[in-house]
Design a protein around this motif. Sequence first.
Motif, PDB file in Angstrom:
ATOM      1  N   CYS A 115       0.877  -1.173   0.000  1.00 17.16           N
ATOM      2  CA  CYS A 115       0.000   0.000   0.000  1.00 17.16           C
ATOM      3  C   CYS A 115       0.910   1.217   0.000  1.00 17.16           C
ATOM      4  O   CYS A 115       1.819   1.323   0.836  1.00 17.16           O
ATOM      5  CB  CYS A 115      -0.855   0.048   1.270  1.00 17.16           C
ATOM      6  SG  CYS A 115      -2.169  -1.161   1.299  1.00 17.16           S
ATOM      7  N   GLN A 116       0.672   2.139  -0.904  1.00 20.16           N
ATOM      8  CA  GLN A 116       1.550   3.311  -0.992  1.00 20.16           C
ATOM      9  C   GLN A 116       1.544   4.108   0.318  1.00 20.16           C
ATOM     10  O   GLN A 116       0.489   4.354   0.897  1.00 20.16           O
ATOM     11  CB  GLN A 116       1.115   4.213  -2.152  1.00 20.16           C
ATOM     12  CG  GLN A 116       2.151   5.286  -2.454  1.00 20.16           C
ATOM     13  CD  GLN A 116       1.857   6.043  -3.730  1.00 20.16           C
ATOM     14  OE1 GLN A 116       0.763   5.971  -4.284  1.00 20.16           O
ATOM     15  NE2 GLN A 116       2.843   6.791  -4.201  1.00 20.16           N
ATOM     16  N   ILE A 151      -1.144  -1.015  -4.462  1.00 22.15           N
ATOM     17  CA  ILE A 151      -2.292  -0.098  -4.472  1.00 22.15           C
ATOM     18  C   ILE A 151      -1.795   1.309  -4.172  1.00 22.15           C
ATOM     19  O   ILE A 151      -1.051   1.505  -3.205  1.00 22.15           O
ATOM     20  CB  ILE A 151      -3.363  -0.499  -3.440  1.00 22.15           C
ATOM     21  CG1 ILE A 151      -3.842  -1.932  -3.713  1.00 22.15           C
ATOM     22  CG2 ILE A 151      -4.547   0.463  -3.473  1.00 22.15           C
ATOM     23  CD1 ILE A 151      -4.891  -2.432  -2.727  1.00 22.15           C
ATOM     24  N   GLY A 152      -2.198   2.277  -5.001  1.00 23.96           N
ATOM     25  CA  GLY A 152      -1.786   3.650  -4.756  1.00 23.96           C
ATOM     26  C   GLY A 152      -2.012   4.544  -5.960  1.00 23.96           C
ATOM     27  O   GLY A 152      -2.757   4.187  -6.872  1.00 23.96           O
ATOM     28  N   GLY A 153      -1.340   5.691  -5.966  1.00 25.45           N
ATOM     29  CA  GLY A 153      -1.555   6.715  -6.983  1.00 25.45           C
ATOM     30  C   GLY A 153      -0.614   6.625  -8.166  1.00 25.45           C
ATOM     31  O   GLY A 153      -0.219   5.536  -8.573  1.00 25.45           O
ATOM     32  N   GLU A 154      -0.256   7.783  -8.718  1.00 26.77           N
ATOM     33  CA  GLU A 154       0.556   7.876  -9.935  1.00 26.77           C
ATOM     34  C   GLU A 154       1.828   7.027  -9.896  1.00 26.77           C
ATOM     35  O   GLU A 154       2.150   6.327 -10.833  1.00 26.77           O
ATOM     36  CB  GLU A 154       0.956   9.334 -10.194  1.00 26.77           C
ATOM     37  CG  GLU A 154      -0.135  10.209 -10.776  1.00 26.77           C
ATOM     38  CD  GLU A 154      -0.647   9.720 -12.132  1.00 26.77           C
ATOM     39  OE1 GLU A 154      -0.003   8.849 -12.748  1.00 26.77           O
ATOM     40  OE2 GLU A 154      -1.710  10.188 -12.562  1.00 26.77           O
ATOM     41  N   ALA A 184       1.135   3.482 -10.314  1.00 27.11           N
ATOM     42  CA  ALA A 184       0.812   3.161 -11.708  1.00 27.11           C
ATOM     43  C   ALA A 184       2.108   2.991 -12.507  1.00 27.11           C
ATOM     44  O   ALA A 184       2.241   2.070 -13.323  1.00 27.11           O
ATOM     45  CB  ALA A 184      -0.076   4.252 -12.315  1.00 27.11           C
ATOM     46  N   THR A 209      -5.093  -5.559  -7.252  1.00 24.08           N
ATOM     47  CA  THR A 209      -5.718  -5.916  -5.973  1.00 24.08           C
ATOM     48  C   THR A 209      -5.080  -7.195  -5.437  1.00 24.08           C
ATOM     49  O   THR A 209      -4.604  -8.026  -6.212  1.00 24.08           O
ATOM     50  CB  THR A 209      -7.247  -6.186  -6.105  1.00 24.08           C
ATOM     51  OG1 THR A 209      -7.441  -7.401  -6.844  1.00 24.08           O
ATOM     52  CG2 THR A 209      -7.975  -5.053  -6.793  1.00 24.08           C
TER      53      THR A 209
END
Lengths: 460, 460
Positions: free
Chosen positions: A384-385, A414-417, A420, A436
């Motif tokens: 998790c970020q 799992i997280g943001g930019e 990705a 996930t």
Amino acid sequence: MSRKSHPLDPLFHPKSVVIVGASKTPGKIGHALLTNVLKYGFKGPVYPVNPKYEEIEDLKCYPTVLDIPGEIDLVVVAIPAENVPKVIGEIGAKGGKVAVVISSGFKEVGRDDLEKELLEYGRRYGVRILGPNIFGVAYTPKRLNATFGPTEVREGSIAFITQSGALGIALMGWTIVEKIGLSALISVGNKSDIDDADLLEWLKDDPHTKVVLVYMEGVKDGRKFLKVAREVSKKKPIVVIKAGRTARGMKAVSSHTGSLAGMDSVYSAAFEQAGILRADNVEEAFDWAVLFSTGKVPLGEETVIITNGGGVGVLATDACEVNRIKLLDPPEDLREAFSSYMPPFGSARNPVDITGQATHVEFEGAVESAIKHDSVKNIIVLYCQTAVSDPIKLAEVLVEQNRSTEKPMVASFIGGEEVAEAMEIMREREFPAYPTPERAVKALAAMLRWGRRRKLLDRV
Amino acid sequence: MSRKSHPLDPLFHPKSVVIVGASKTPGKIGHALLTNVLKYGFKGPVYPVNPKYEEIEDLKCYPTVLDIPGEIDLVVVAIPAENVPKVIGEIGAKGGKVAVVISSGFKEVGRDDLEKELLEYGRRYGVRILGPNIFGVAYTPKRLNATFGPTEVREGSIAFITQSGALGIALMGWTIVEKIGLSALISVGNKSDIDDADLLEWLKDDPHTKVVLVYMEGVKDGRKFLKVAREVSKKKPIVVIKAGRTARGMKAVSSHTGSLAGMDSVYSAAFEQAGILRADNVEEAFDWAVLFSTGKVPLGEETVIITNGGGVGVLATDACEVNRIKLLDPPEDLREAFSSYMPPFGSARNPVDITGQATHVEFEGAVESAIKHDSVKNIIVLYCQTAVSDPIKLAEVLVEQNRSTEKPMVASFIGGEEVAEAMEIMREREFPAYPTPERAVKALAAMLRWGRRRKLLDRV
């Protein structure tokens, strides 16, 4: 390659490519086929055939197949259906071995007669036929893209056979965006001659293919398919998406392809006996294939979860239980090893919670402990970020660790930019990472299922 | 807003925000909390409290809460656990109503005594407590982001309550990347005082919230939760991800949070009776929430599938059958209407196959026919990228059509770069689009399930 020659060799590594119905007009299928073959960088001669032109794309264009000066083996055909059988005859006369019949207008629109004629010509002249009613074939190790789909197919280890043209082309584009690499992509359409079994047989010995993914709506010769699938499954996994699972779905299949979908429970049982993994949908099938494309094989059942988030640890634990993945109770020495990479309020039991204070260094240490310890056979990493950790550095660490070990590894980020971006890095370097925990767990579960079935197949 | 005042109003639309433990040091939680509140554009006064500083971020900094000149209502507390109870007393003395206690070091590390003390101070001084052990609260309609997560939360209609901090922050970043809009994001952590039920009660009457998504590991007061959930479910859907579904998952929950996860089957049954939709995982929960965030309600069961690909049509048909979505057999006039948007080899039965020749114009016509016809209650649109169609134009058409009708619509787009772009456009404009037919179907199935349960609740 030292393997014996196979009748389908020209489909995947042809000496030359002939395109009957090549066109100068952008937007036409005969144009897309030719430009894809050229742009994707096929190494051998390419011969456009079309009586209307002297040349196309700076290549000399021939009025008929018979006028081509050199030897031919693979011929792509994109002309009106009525003219195809005769051209098959010419291909055979010229020594061509395999025809990729793009043209539609056969059985799928009720012209069973024309399809029968096509097949008769093929048999008489010794030409194997892929299709008709397809978008083509691609084989990335030979830089062959004889499709009218997207050009830039990524190289990789997944062979994808699809009965649906629209879905196949759309997924072709999707794999490019998702950075999923393919060895082969084969549109089978009406399967008048070459069918899934023939292709599986060839792909079994293809060193570039680590997993075969099949989208099918119906099987022509079930007995043959299952017999071949059993042999292939001993060596590499087959993942099948079988559409037409329900009564109404079957009805839709028959109105769509004219083929009979058959009883679904029969398929499921037969698949299982043949070692085939059945995926519920396209996303799941590719999730599994991405793990299989690492070429790893299951070494055992005992699995550890290493996480920096308690919540995702619980979600993954639930998913492991539901999907019959055995979670290891870490022996004392391993617990001690894990403990050195976490604060006192972490947990060295499984799920191993190295807590939100973990950076890529603690992840690396904990994962390395799991890699080194014999009791661990599979590793699930959950991230998790957080503000204190760098997902890109972690991605790079995991890619290297995955390469250093034979133990299957999967991850969920799992997280943001930045996550990705990290996911892209992992996909590009063939590390199986998922958005996930559940999808990571299900992919590993599929691999373990394949391992168990493979053992049973070997015993028979 | 004309609604009655509620004790939790200051949590979502405070007059001012106080941050106890505000810090000048980037990387510290007390710094992230303050800068997030400022950067996200909260309109009222912001008061940093920290005896170490005269000012932070050009704001006057106060030694204690009692030194603040103006009125206070919402106070965020990020100081060592031992000092929190006393500060709660000061907050109460100063007239503060709600304390968001970020600090950890309470029950989750075995300090039940300290958590009890915290709660006693809150009760004695009339201060409601969110947390402790949380990452904060955000409420986008008031541009309030009092979290130490990412700053740029997207405005939308989904309220997300999470018991897991790490997962919550990570998903916060993920919603930004995925263009998923939130109305509220509430970290509940140890739930010492304010619990899911309290929050649901407030969110029930929040006009900006169309759906409530809850990640939970355990419930403190099950009876209270279910009672409130029943009332909320009549008005807006509640989607719950309940971790700790399996024996081993439950064990992981208790070692992680100290809370008891409880029997899973009991939860499932109770959820169903309260009208709560239970999602298997985070991805599914957000898939559903994205559809619910349109604010649409089910009008009936009869559904049509409109597709340009036979294969995805079959996959969606299967998924509808499995998920109990009733596929309409289109009446003759509707079949005729559909037929005018497809070539002769298309199919006007359901799935409606407008074929690979369809452009956005044919899609628009077919979808419009379904919107106008009374027999159709829900519409599933499936698109496989083709050379003749423009996914971005189609996305724009669907966004408009979705706004023009009360009928629930979902879509699945499969393809390359342009499809990825089209998906973004649809997500940004609140059109529920998914990467696979199955996920679109499952989201619609969840909506219809909610509709059925809501009817039953109304009768009781």
